[in-house]
Design an enzyme around this catalytic site. Sequence first.
Site, PDB file in Angstrom:
ATOM      1  N   ARG A 181       0.857  -1.197   0.000  1.00 57.77           N
ATOM      2  CA  ARG A 181       0.000   0.000   0.000  1.00 57.77           C
ATOM      3  C   ARG A 181       0.889   1.241   0.000  1.00 57.77           C
ATOM      4  O   ARG A 181       0.644   2.208  -0.706  1.00 57.77           O
ATOM      5  CB  ARG A 181      -0.955   0.011   1.195  1.00 57.77           C
ATOM      6  CG  ARG A 181      -1.671   1.368   1.351  1.00 57.77           C
ATOM      7  CD  ARG A 181      -2.920   1.345   2.244  1.00 57.77           C
ATOM      8  NE  ARG A 181      -2.785   0.496   3.404  1.00 57.77           N
ATOM      9  CZ  ARG A 181      -2.072   0.797   4.504  1.00 57.77           C
ATOM     10  NH1 ARG A 181      -1.426   1.951   4.584  1.00 57.77           N
ATOM     11  NH2 ARG A 181      -2.002  -0.056   5.502  1.00 57.77           N
TER      12      ARG A 181
ATOM     13  N   LYS B  40      -9.150   6.299 -19.226  1.00 56.56           N
ATOM     14  CA  LYS B  40      -9.501   6.858 -20.523  1.00 56.56           C
ATOM     15  C   LYS B  40      -8.279   6.820 -21.450  1.00 56.56           C
ATOM     16  O   LYS B  40      -7.787   5.751 -21.751  1.00 56.56           O
ATOM     17  CB  LYS B  40     -10.061   8.272 -20.334  1.00 56.56           C
ATOM     18  CG  LYS B  40     -11.059   8.388 -19.171  1.00 56.56           C
ATOM     19  CD  LYS B  40     -12.338   7.603 -19.363  1.00 56.56           C
ATOM     20  CE  LYS B  40     -13.186   7.495 -18.095  1.00 56.56           C
ATOM     21  NZ  LYS B  40     -13.546   8.746 -17.445  1.00 56.56           N
TER      22      LYS B  40
ATOM     23  N   ASP C 111      -8.254  18.635 -13.815  1.00 58.01           N
ATOM     24  CA  ASP C 111      -8.542  17.284 -14.301  1.00 58.01           C
ATOM     25  C   ASP C 111      -8.232  17.290 -15.797  1.00 58.01           C
ATOM     26  O   ASP C 111      -8.951  17.891 -16.591  1.00 58.01           O
ATOM     27  CB  ASP C 111     -10.016  16.943 -14.033  1.00 58.01           C
ATOM     28  CG  ASP C 111     -10.386  15.533 -14.507  1.00 58.01           C
ATOM     29  OD1 ASP C 111      -9.716  15.005 -15.408  1.00 58.01           O
ATOM     30  OD2 ASP C 111     -11.378  14.980 -13.994  1.00 58.01           O
TER      31      ASP C 111
ATOM     32  N   TYR D 203     -17.022  16.460 -14.693  1.00 56.97           N
ATOM     33  CA  TYR D 203     -17.466  15.056 -14.824  1.00 56.97           C
ATOM     34  C   TYR D 203     -18.593  14.756 -13.819  1.00 56.97           C
ATOM     35  O   TYR D 203     -18.529  15.170 -12.661  1.00 56.97           O
ATOM     36  CB  TYR D 203     -16.247  14.163 -14.569  1.00 56.97           C
ATOM     37  CG  TYR D 203     -16.534  12.689 -14.558  1.00 56.97           C
ATOM     38  CD1 TYR D 203     -16.909  12.025 -15.719  1.00 56.97           C
ATOM     39  CD2 TYR D 203     -16.422  11.954 -13.382  1.00 56.97           C
ATOM     40  CE1 TYR D 203     -17.164  10.669 -15.702  1.00 56.97           C
ATOM     41  CE2 TYR D 203     -16.673  10.591 -13.360  1.00 56.97           C
ATOM     42  CZ  TYR D 203     -17.047   9.955 -14.528  1.00 56.97           C
ATOM     43  OH  TYR D 203     -17.297   8.616 -14.509  1.00 56.97           O
TER      44      TYR D 203
HETATM   45  C1  LIG Z   1     -13.992   9.085 -16.118  1.00 55.25           C
HETATM   46  C2  LIG Z   1     -13.644  10.395 -15.554  1.00 55.25           C
HETATM   47  C3  LIG Z   1     -13.383  10.556 -14.177  1.00 55.25           C
HETATM   48  C4  LIG Z   1     -13.529   9.426 -13.187  1.00 55.25           C
HETATM   49  O1  LIG Z   1     -12.578   8.420 -13.385  1.00 55.25           O
HETATM   50  P1  LIG Z   1     -12.819   6.859 -13.062  1.00 55.25           P
HETATM   51  O2  LIG Z   1     -11.546   6.243 -13.467  1.00 55.25           O
HETATM   52  O3  LIG Z   1     -14.002   6.410 -13.855  1.00 55.25           O
HETATM   53  O4  LIG Z   1     -13.108   6.769 -11.581  1.00 55.25           O
HETATM   54  C5  LIG Z   1     -12.987  11.807 -13.750  1.00 55.25           C
HETATM   55  N1  LIG Z   1     -12.893  12.853 -14.591  1.00 55.25           N
HETATM   56  C6  LIG Z   1     -13.157  12.742 -15.901  1.00 55.25           C
HETATM   57  C7  LIG Z   1     -13.032  13.931 -16.784  1.00 55.25           C
HETATM   58  C8  LIG Z   1     -13.544  11.518 -16.427  1.00 55.25           C
HETATM   59  O5  LIG Z   1     -13.830  11.422 -17.735  1.00 55.25           O
END
Ligand SMILES: *Cc1c(COP(=O)(O)O)cnc(C)c1O
Length: 383
Positions: free
Chosen positions: A46, A195, A170, A98
């Site tokens: 961890r 993504k 983000d 998001y």
């Molecule tokens: C998918 C997404 C998230 C969340 O991520 P996960 O891996 O699904 O928990 C956060 N911000 C954006 C812009 C996203 O597209």
Amino acid sequence: MEFGTKLIHGGISQDQTTGAVSVPIYQTSTFAQSTLGGSPAYEYSRTGNPTRLAVEKLIAELENGAAGYAFASGSAAIHTVFSLFSAGDHIVVGNDVYGGTFRLLNTVLKRQGLNFTAVDTRDLTTVASAITPKTKAIYLETPTNPLMHISDISALAKLAQQQNLLTIVDNTFASPYVQRPLDLGADIVLHSASKYLGGHSDLIAGLVVTKTEELGEKIGYLQNAIGGILAPQDSWLLQRGMKTLAVRMAAHQKNAQQIFEFLQQDSRISKIYYPGDPNGTDYQLAKRQMDGFGGMISFELTTDLSVKKFIESLKLITLAESLGSVESLIEVPAIMTHGSIPEKIRLANGISNRLIRLSVGIEQVTDLLGDLRTALNAAQNFY
Ligand SMILES: *Cc1c(COP(=O)(O)O)cnc(C)c1O
């Protein structure tokens, strides 16, 4: 080292002991210690694991930051970053973030005493007037999901610095190939690596990079304390995916540009949201701030076409949540990714029930164009 080379040789790209060119999966929970009370490099997975460290060092290099951290999901990464704050603190957030972030802030973190004001981060005056003596940070996405609004990271970071606030970006929609927020003045950049970074729809992961060592230590402390770490196998898979980010992004962007041009000349498309639209309000900023326009396009069909019929007539482009993968994915935010946002707020923010979001994959573009053309015809003849 150029970006594309960093992807292959950056971070820890080989095993120090065996020379294995692919970092081994250290599938272990603990590490033998040679002396009592020493300070071993690894003690418990961890806290630190060599496979995870490899991908953490890599993302830190790609984003030009001091330290990187890998999490079990983008949401876990976001939660850990917000754990920097305490009850009573206030954060200014983008109003087009998001859906899952919106849910985390409003149904979990609000209960724990954090306060948020959601604003259009494209408007600096509005952002400035939302700042209170309790404000600790500005949190934003650019391009936003799904409306592709572009905010000026440099200008926001300058404003934040003047007021002693953190700027947190983000960067999921752009990926570090297209945009590097730390270079523009942000303090923390984070990703849903599920993504573009992973890139193959086979992984859930999150990454955080800090500009300074000092902030990095705080995130590292929280990562270990909260425990939402990325496991060794997934760390390996993520690094494996990231190696091809440059070639994938170049192909995503090329295809997206051609699909934009196709949609633009079709009268059955009433609206298009794409950072590379020369007539778009944010175009000049996108050109200045980003290296390319990414692979995401949102659009609306004219009201005489059935959205349902259009989506269901696609054969190649897959109806699914998520984005940034090699295969093209399509979805309707109002009933899928953004379904958890109350309708009134969603509509006020411009996300209509007819809005369609397309994550352009790296298939041969002629096949994608053919699929879109066939589905548009089917949706038109439906009524
Ligand atoms: C998918 C997404 C998230 C969340 O991520 P996960 O891996 O699904 O928990 C956060 N911000 C954006 C812009 C996203 O597209």
